[in-house]
Structure formats: C-alpha cells, structure tokens
Design an enzyme around this catalytic site. Structure first.
Site, mmCIF file in Angstrom:
data_model
loop_
_atom_site.group_PDB
_atom_site.id
_atom_site.type_symbol
_atom_site.label_atom_id
_atom_site.label_comp_id
_atom_site.label_asym_id
_atom_site.label_seq_id
_atom_site.Cartn_x
_atom_site.Cartn_y
_atom_site.Cartn_z
ATOM 1 N N ASP A 149 11.077 -3.085 1.197
ATOM 2 C CA ASP A 149 10.262 -3.641 0.123
ATOM 3 C C ASP A 149 10.967 -3.421 -1.214
ATOM 4 O O ASP A 149 10.564 -2.609 -2.033
ATOM 5 C CB ASP A 149 8.884 -2.975 0.120
ATOM 6 C CG ASP A 149 7.944 -3.593 -0.900
ATOM 7 O OD1 ASP A 149 8.326 -4.613 -1.505
ATOM 8 O OD2 ASP A 149 6.847 -3.055 -1.086
ATOM 9 N N LYS A 199 7.290 -0.423 6.695
ATOM 10 C CA LYS A 199 7.805 -0.900 5.408
ATOM 11 C C LYS A 199 8.227 0.296 4.573
ATOM 12 O O LYS A 199 7.478 1.257 4.420
ATOM 13 C CB LYS A 199 6.732 -1.690 4.653
ATOM 14 C CG LYS A 199 7.208 -2.269 3.318
ATOM 15 C CD LYS A 199 6.095 -3.006 2.604
ATOM 16 C CE LYS A 199 5.115 -2.067 1.939
ATOM 17 N NZ LYS A 199 5.687 -1.350 0.752
ATOM 18 N N ASP A 240 5.331 5.097 2.108
ATOM 19 C CA ASP A 240 5.664 5.299 0.692
ATOM 20 C C ASP A 240 5.446 6.741 0.247
ATOM 21 O O ASP A 240 4.912 7.007 -0.836
ATOM 22 C CB ASP A 240 4.819 4.358 -0.179
ATOM 23 C CG ASP A 240 5.071 2.889 0.133
ATOM 24 O OD1 ASP A 240 6.148 2.574 0.671
ATOM 25 O OD2 ASP A 240 4.191 2.070 -0.158
ATOM 26 N N SER A 273 -1.225 -7.236 -4.921
ATOM 27 C CA SER A 273 -2.564 -6.683 -4.697
ATOM 28 C C SER A 273 -3.170 -5.990 -5.911
ATOM 29 O O SER A 273 -4.357 -5.682 -5.920
ATOM 30 C CB SER A 273 -2.527 -5.688 -3.532
ATOM 31 O OG SER A 273 -1.549 -4.681 -3.766
ATOM 32 N N GLN A 297 -6.855 0.352 -2.619
ATOM 33 C CA GLN A 297 -7.002 -0.673 -3.651
ATOM 34 C C GLN A 297 -8.252 -1.532 -3.455
ATOM 35 O O GLN A 297 -8.491 -2.444 -4.241
ATOM 36 C CB GLN A 297 -5.748 -1.561 -3.695
ATOM 37 C CG GLN A 297 -4.536 -0.846 -4.265
ATOM 38 C CD GLN A 297 -3.329 -1.751 -4.363
ATOM 39 O OE1 GLN A 297 -2.815 -2.231 -3.340
ATOM 40 N NE2 GLN A 297 -2.865 -2.004 -5.569
ATOM 41 N N GLY A 298 -9.012 -1.242 -2.426
ATOM 42 C CA GLY A 298 -10.294 -1.912 -2.254
ATOM 43 C C GLY A 298 -10.323 -3.120 -1.346
ATOM 44 O O GLY A 298 -11.375 -3.737 -1.152
ATOM 45 N N GLY A 299 -9.184 -3.499 -0.778
ATOM 46 C CA GLY A 299 -9.162 -4.628 0.145
ATOM 47 C C GLY A 299 -9.882 -4.307 1.442
ATOM 48 O O GLY A 299 -9.812 -3.176 1.933
ATOM 49 N N LYS A 353 11.581 -6.033 -3.306
ATOM 50 C CA LYS A 353 11.151 -7.110 -4.203
ATOM 51 C C LYS A 353 12.359 -7.697 -4.937
ATOM 52 O O LYS A 353 12.377 -7.815 -6.171
ATOM 53 C CB LYS A 353 10.082 -6.619 -5.180
ATOM 54 C CG LYS A 353 8.814 -6.136 -4.484
ATOM 55 C CD LYS A 353 7.788 -5.628 -5.460
ATOM 56 C CE LYS A 353 6.504 -5.233 -4.754
ATOM 57 N NZ LYS A 353 6.658 -4.063 -3.855
ATOM 58 N N ARG A 405 -1.326 4.653 2.025
ATOM 59 C CA ARG A 405 -1.988 5.917 1.714
ATOM 60 C C ARG A 405 -3.166 6.240 2.624
ATOM 61 O O ARG A 405 -3.403 7.402 2.951
ATOM 62 C CB ARG A 405 -2.434 5.916 0.246
ATOM 63 C CG ARG A 405 -1.285 6.055 -0.733
ATOM 64 C CD ARG A 405 -1.727 5.820 -2.154
ATOM 65 N NE ARG A 405 -2.016 4.408 -2.414
ATOM 66 C CZ ARG A 405 -2.417 3.934 -3.596
ATOM 67 N NH1 ARG A 405 -2.600 4.763 -4.614
ATOM 68 N NH2 ARG A 405 -2.630 2.645 -3.756
#
Length: 258
Positions: free
Chosen positions: A89, A57, A24, A147, A215-217, A91, A234
């Site tokens: 992607d 992706k 991305d 997410s 994002q913290g996952g 969507k 990222r």
C-alpha cells in the site's frame, strides 16, 4: 487475470475469507530494539490469523522501519510460504521512471500487487507501473475513494470529463476498467459510492474496502453495496485475540454474502 488475482481468489476460497489484513503495526523508533520487536509482533499476528484471511496489506508503518530488502524480507518470506498474496500500500503517485523502479523493487521483493493513485494519470505516470506489473504477473489496485472524512476534497470533487460534469471517483472507476486494474479501493465508510463504483465496474474488477471497525464502516452495508474484500487492520491486530477477531469478522462477512 494476473497471477496475483488467481492466488487471491484461491486463498479466499480455501480460507472462506474476504479479509485483507492491513498489517499496519507501529513502534517508536526511540524504543530499544524496536525493529526486532516490530518484526516479532507482526510475525505473531500473521501466524495467528493466517487461516482467516485472503491477503495481507503492508503500509509504510512496516516498510519504513524494516526496509523492503532488510528485516521486512523475513515477514514477506513467511507470508509467501503460507501462499497468502501480499499487497504493498504505497499509493504510488509519481512520474514514469520513478514509478517504474518503485514498482520493480516492490515486485522483486515478493509482493503480488501494489496500490497506486490515479490522480497522476496514465501517460508518463502509471503506464510504467502497469507494464512492470504485467511483466511480473502482478496487479495494480487503484485508489478510487478513500475511507477518511476528507476524501471528498479530492476523490469527491465534481470535474469536467469528456465535456460533462462527473464525480471524480466515477472517472477513476472508469479508468480502472480502461487501464486494466486488478482492483480498486473504495472506503467502507461510503456504501453509496461503493454501489455506484460497483455499477460502473459491472462486477469485473474487485472492490477493496478499508475503514471497517475503527473508522465506522459496517460489514453489512459495504458488502451489500458491492465490496469484494474488506481491508481490516486495527480491529484485528489491536485485539487481545487477533485470531478470534479475524474469525468473527470472517463469519460476519460470510453471513452477508451468502
């Protein structure tokens, strides 16, 4: 099983990787020669990590400036030459005839799968997408739970389904089974939801989880809950050494799943 799923499984095994790289990358359109710079940057990251990913992706960050049949085709050709499957992607979330032509263009361009939003429904919505995907040997991956923090406003709603109150994501997971999806997206930031969706899918449909890193996952929580592939962007492409970062993430995932 589609051609896409076969290729994804084959590369995942060969590279010992459960990473789908979210390529991305973005540059301001006001920057001089931004298309050339963006394409070169994306090609470099791809070349660096090619041995440590199972799939790629691509999102609107590359699609809009580079064009599906313009500069982006060079990146598609490179990825295809490596045998790495591509996921668009987009969507997808529109009416039947628009969805059909969107899907057809995406598969014609060389993508093996696309991500669609089940909110639009099947009849007169995504039915054409699944038909086109079958024609091309491609896959449709459904958004079940995203997410970001606001995902609960849609995917986390309580809805009436078959005369009972259900979570929206549970309904979408069941539709993924009945519609013949080749995968679902559930954010790595939601391990409890991953676990519930995994129970519904009974291991028959892979779960793709974005949100690891920025994002913290967490890798350990997501894969222990039932994630099949981590969608990582990222944390890899913004790293000073994308190849090293991709390998480190790959190794961490393998430690958990082994």
């Amino acid at each position: 099983m589609s051609i896409f799923s076969e290729k994804l499984g084959k590369i995942a095994q060969e590279n010992e990787s459960r990473i789908v790289l979210a390529l991305d990358l973005s540059l301001s359109s006001k920057e001089k020669d931004f298309k050339k710079k963006l394409l070169e940057k994306a090609q470099k990251v791809l070349n660096d990590v090619r041995d440590h990913v199972a799939g790629i992706k691509i999102n609107f960050q590359l699609l809009l400036p580079l064009g599906l049949f313009d500069e982006l085709r060079f990146l598609i050709q490179t990825t295809t030459s490596y045998g790495i499957p591509l996921i668009m992607d987009c969507k997808l979330n529109d009416v039947e005839h628009t969805n059909e032509w969107t899907a057809r263009h995406i598969f014609d361009a060389g993508f093996g799968a696309l991500i669609a939003n089940p909110f639009v429904g099947f009849r007169g919505g995504l039915d054409s997408v699944f038909s086109v995907a079958e024609e091309y040997g491609g896959g449709v991956i459904l958004l079940v739970y995203m997410s970001h923090s606001g995902a609960d406003e849609g995917y986390g709603q309580r809805v009436i389904y078959e005369n009972d109150f259900r979570w929206q994501y549970e309904v979408f997971a069941e539709k993924a089974k009945s519609w013949g999806a080749e995968g679902v997206v559930v954010g790595a930031t939601q391990p409890k939801i991953i676990e519930r969706v995994s129970q519904i899918l009974d291991g028959k449909i892979p779960i793709f989880s974005p949100g690891i890193g920025f994002q913290g996952g967490l890798i350990s929580e997501a894969f222990r809950a039932g994630t099949s592939y981590a969608i990582v962007g990222r944390t890899i492409y913004q790293s000073e050494n994308p190849k090293k970062s991709a390998k480190e993430i790959k190794d961490k995932i393998n430690e958990v799943i082994r």
